[in-house]
Write an enzyme that holds these catalytic residues in place. Structure first.
Site, short mmCIF file in Angstrom:
data_model
loop_
_atom_site.label_atom_id
_atom_site.label_comp_id
_atom_site.label_asym_id
_atom_site.label_seq_id
_atom_site.Cartn_x
_atom_site.Cartn_y
_atom_site.Cartn_z
N ARG A 1 7.09 -9.33 -19.06
CA ARG A 1 7.42 -9.19 -17.85
C ARG A 1 7.24 -7.76 -17.17
O ARG A 1 7.25 -6.85 -18.25
CB ARG A 1 8.84 -9.35 -17.15
CG ARG A 1 9.11 -10.85 -17.11
CD ARG A 1 8.66 -11.54 -16.18
NE ARG A 1 8.96 -12.94 -15.78
CZ ARG A 1 8.17 -14.05 -16.62
NH1 ARG A 1 7.27 -13.83 -17.24
NH2 ARG A 1 8.81 -15.18 -16.11
N GLU B 1 18.93 13.25 4.57
CA GLU B 1 17.45 13.07 4.99
C GLU B 1 17.49 12.89 6.59
O GLU B 1 16.49 13.26 7.09
CB GLU B 1 17.42 11.44 4.68
CG GLU B 1 17.02 11.55 3.05
CD GLU B 1 15.95 12.14 2.54
OE1 GLU B 1 14.80 12.35 3.41
OE2 GLU B 1 15.65 12.35 1.36
N SER C 1 12.82 -5.67 -3.97
CA SER C 1 11.91 -6.56 -4.41
C SER C 1 12.26 -6.81 -5.81
O SER C 1 11.77 -6.24 -6.69
CB SER C 1 10.77 -6.47 -4.10
OG SER C 1 9.81 -7.56 -4.68
N PRO C 2 13.44 -7.57 -6.17
CA PRO C 2 14.01 -7.59 -7.60
C PRO C 2 13.23 -8.18 -8.48
O PRO C 2 13.53 -8.20 -9.69
CB PRO C 2 15.31 -8.48 -7.19
CG PRO C 2 15.03 -9.38 -6.12
CD PRO C 2 14.26 -8.34 -5.18
N GLY C 3 12.19 -8.93 -8.01
CA GLY C 3 11.01 -9.56 -9.08
C GLY C 3 10.32 -8.80 -9.72
O GLY C 3 9.73 -8.84 -10.59
N GLU D 1 13.70 -0.77 -7.32
CA GLU D 1 14.34 0.19 -6.26
C GLU D 1 15.26 -0.57 -5.57
O GLU D 1 15.20 -1.91 -5.21
CB GLU D 1 13.03 0.22 -5.16
CG GLU D 1 13.20 1.37 -4.11
CD GLU D 1 12.15 1.52 -3.23
OE1 GLU D 1 11.88 2.80 -2.60
OE2 GLU D 1 11.11 0.72 -3.18
N GLU E 1 7.42 18.45 0.04
CA GLU E 1 7.25 17.14 -0.37
C GLU E 1 6.23 16.37 0.53
O GLU E 1 5.86 15.41 0.38
CB GLU E 1 8.42 16.17 -0.01
CG GLU E 1 9.52 16.61 -0.91
CD GLU E 1 10.87 15.59 -0.89
OE1 GLU E 1 10.78 14.86 0.05
OE2 GLU E 1 11.88 16.21 -1.25
#
Length: 377
Positions: A210, A272, A293-295, A299, A323
């Site tokens: 993975r 921010e 997006s845990p797959g 983040e 930045e």
């Protein structure tokens, strides 16, 4: 072989183990003192430096019998902090080498407190050291020094992960990580894993390969003015749509930014808002704590709706020059926000999440309006 005296963070044995690459049982160390020197905190970070000071006594750790490889690893790690080695004689008569700061490198403050540092920063520092020492023999200390701010930010995310709220009702099974390779690192990082995981039938899976995109945690906030019943969204160009070939690469989104080391998500949201939109948030309402997006990525989002005063003059172009930010803010009525979300015209998942949360809680929020500023139209 040589002796070293550590007066700062390397007195924390788990960190010393990471830097030297071996267990404490294989390291010869004892407590020692260095006279006429003081360990002082520095304004630039959560670590100390040592300075000559008549009558002062510095507690530390004497590590004996260090090999050339040990010293190379130490120099690589300490090279990121701009230190030089000098010989000293300790209270017990032993001669040892000590890392002294380069002249003018740091702004010293009060006496440094190891116990306070261990409570606030040890876990983060150990996670950061794991990544730093993984680069030993691959990058120079100067290269790692340039990457170090983001290394610490990724480490801070790992500290935050220990306090996640989710997980009730899910399997808490075994994970057998057999190998981790860092395929890429710069501002972000890409790790390749070989691992096995527990299956729902109780057996272990076959080894699987993975890859995961390793980034920081982020705070995202949608400011809402309950008096005027409108929100602020910001607009900026985004790399995801560019890389995907999207026809629209400027995106509407909440105010957003990474959670810096030592900063809470709430503090990041307030910071921010000031940086990206020039506004002051009056209170935060937690919306969600979720993976983007845990797959495929680490983040993690802390999403808020914030009560704020949003007069007509609140919009503009802002962002930090350091930045390369170019961020335009927009005011949008609640009805316009929901129409955009319902028509699938908002391509930013946190914005849609915050919008539907606001729809659910809007009546409650309008009962306690913030102090308003007259409109200037």
């Amino acid at each position: 072989m040589k002796n070293f005296f550590f007066y700062g963070t390397l007195r924390h044995v788990p960190l010393l183990e990471i830097v030297l690459g071996r267990a404490a049982a294989d390291i010869k160390f004892t407590s020692e003192k260095l006279h006429d020197h003081a360990a002082l905190a520095v304004a630039e970070g959560p670590f100390p430096c040592v300075v000559e000071r008549a009558g002062a006594v510095t507690d530390g750790l004497l590590v004996e019998g260090l090999t050339d490889t040990d010293i190379a690893r130490l120099n690589f790690y300490e090279g990121s902090f701009d230190y030089d080695l000098h010989d000293v004689v300790l209270a017990g008569g032993q001669t040892a080498q000590v890392y002294f700061p380069a002249p003018g490198a740091w702004t010293t403050t009060d006496a440094w407190d190891l116990r306070a540092w261990e409570n606030d920063w040890a876990a983060l520092s150990c996670f950061a050291a794991d990544e730093v020492m993984d680069y030993f023999g691959k990058y120079t200390a100067a290269q790692v020094a340039k990457m170090f701010p983001m290394i610490r930010t990724r480490a801070a995310a790992m500290v935050n992960a220990a306090h996640s709220k989710h997980g009730a009702g899910t399997l808490h099974g075994a994970i057998d990580v057999q190998k981790i390779d860092r395929a890429y690192t710069n501002y972000f990082a890409l790790n390749e894993y070989k691992l096995r995981h527990e299956r729902f039938d109780g057996t272990m899976s076959q080894p699987v390969d993975r890859a995961v995109f390793v980034v920081s945690d982020a705070a995202l906030v949608l400011p809402y003015d309950p008096v005027r019943d409108r929100v602020m969204v910001v607009e900026q160009v985004r790399m995801g749509p560019i890389a995907r070939g999207d026809r629209s690469v400027w995106q509407f989104e909440p105010i957003a930014g990474r959670v810096d080391p030592g900063e809470t998500p709430q503090q990041a949201a307030h910071r921010e808002a000031a940086e990206e939109a020039g506004i002051v948030l009056q209170s935060l309402e937690p919306v969600a704590e979720v993976y983007a997006s845990p797959g495929c990525t680490t983040e993690f989002f802390y999403i808020y709706v914030a009560l704020a005063d949003l007069p007509d003059k609140a919009t503009g172009v802002a962002g930090l020059d350091s930045e390369n930010e170019d961020i335009r803010s927009h005011l949008m009525s609640f009805d316009a926000l929901m129409a955009m979300a319902d028509a699938q015209q908002a391509a930013n998942a946190p914005l849609v999440t915050a919008a539907y949360w606001l729809a659910r809680h809007r009546d409650r929020l309008r009962l306690v309006p913030p102090k308003a500023t007259p409109d200037i139209t």
